[in-house]
Design an enzyme around this catalytic site. Structure first.
Site, PDB file in Angstrom:
ATOM      1  N   ARG A  36     -72.873  -1.990  14.793  1.00  0.00           N
ATOM      2  CA  ARG A  36     -72.548  -3.492  14.920  1.00  0.00           C
ATOM      3  C   ARG A  36     -73.809  -4.081  15.466  1.00  0.00           C
ATOM      4  NH1 ARG A  36     -67.661  -2.654  18.451  1.00  0.00           N
ATOM      5  NH2 ARG A  36     -68.358  -4.501  19.321  1.00  0.00           N
ATOM      6  N   ARG A  79     -61.238   4.673  21.006  1.00  0.00           N
ATOM      7  CA  ARG A  79     -61.104   4.309  19.610  1.00  0.00           C
ATOM      8  C   ARG A  79     -62.135   4.390  18.760  1.00  0.00           C
ATOM      9  NH1 ARG A  79     -59.765  -1.845  20.164  1.00  0.00           N
ATOM     10  NH2 ARG A  79     -61.677  -1.756  20.710  1.00  0.00           N
ATOM     11  N   ARG A  99     -65.182   3.209  26.988  1.00  0.00           N
ATOM     12  CA  ARG A  99     -63.801   2.675  27.058  1.00  0.00           C
ATOM     13  C   ARG A  99     -62.895   3.744  26.505  1.00  0.00           C
ATOM     14  NH1 ARG A  99     -61.302  -2.602  25.713  1.00  0.00           N
ATOM     15  NH2 ARG A  99     -61.341  -2.328  23.550  1.00  0.00           N
TER      16      ARG A  99
END
Ligand SMILES: [Zn+2]
Length: 224
Positions: free
Chosen positions: A174, A163, A130
């Site tokens: 995560r 990001r 992304r």
């Protein structure tokens, strides 16, 4: 008519959201994302919503029973009488106990826990691609939705950045947390014989037809 009372599980990036949308269309079931439901209850200022908000205002975790009550308020409506798709709850074994008990009191039970899984490297590949434009936050993906010129926004010519949340090491962390939290839950549903695993690394169409076939079989079995 047989009920399809479903839980949707899976790590971020395994395609859960895409599959949820398709299931809603296929089976005409309401989709309950816990976060949205909780926010709606709080902003609607129902008695239960105010109760949940009290915990939030004090900076405390909303107890499992209260979250479950908020969800059951929706499950008790006519739109969910043939079933529902629940996403984001339960996340832990104690939450699963609370949900089972609440359904049991209504003479209902879970039909299946749909677990869409994918290997960590595939998830990292998907999520870390992304790129966001710095000026207007337009979203691209280096592999699935690349800009015409690398690292330049098609719409406003500004630079594209990754990001921090989309960096491979952040995603990997995560995933570890996700796995630690959900492993006992997966095990529990497996023991109860209602866990259905799907390979989220396959193309979305394929995952979708696999889930649909599984649910059609479950619905048939329940009617027999
Ligand atoms: Zn842009």
């Amino acid at each position: 008519m047989a009920e399809l009372n479903l839980i949707l599980m899976g790590p971020p990036g395994a395609g859960k959201g895409t599959q949820a949308e398709r299931l809603v269309d296929d089976f005409d079931l309401p989709y309950y994302a816990t976060g949205d439901i909780l926010r709606a209850a709080v902003s609607g200022a129902t008695e239960l919503g105010r109760h949940a908000q009290g915990y939030m205002k004090r900076g405390e975790l909303v107890p499992d029973e209260v979250i479950c009550d908020v969800i059951m308020e929706r499950i008790d409506t006519p739109e969910a009488e043939d079933g529902f798709i629940l996403d984001g709850f339960p996340r832990t074994v104690p939450q699963a106990d609370v949900l089972d008990a609440a359904l049991d009191r209504r003479g209902r039970s879970l039909t299946a826990a749909l677990f869409i899984d994918a290997p960590a490297d595939e998830i990292i590949r998907r999520l870390s691609g992304r790129r966001i434009c710095v000026k207007n936050q337009h979203v691209y993906h280096v592999e699935f939705d690349p800009p015409k010129t690398p690292d330049v926004c098609d719409q406003d010519g500004s630079g594209l950045v990754q990001r921090d949340d989309d960096k491979p090491e952040t995603i990997a962390k995560r995933l570890v947390v996700y796995e630690e939290q959900t492993a006992p839950l997966i095990e529990r549903y497996e023991e109860h014989g209602i866990l259905r695993r799907f390979d989220g690394s396959r193309p979305p169409e394929e995952v979708h037809s696999h889930i649909r076939a599984t649910l059609a079989t479950l619905a048939l079995e329940a009617e027999l």
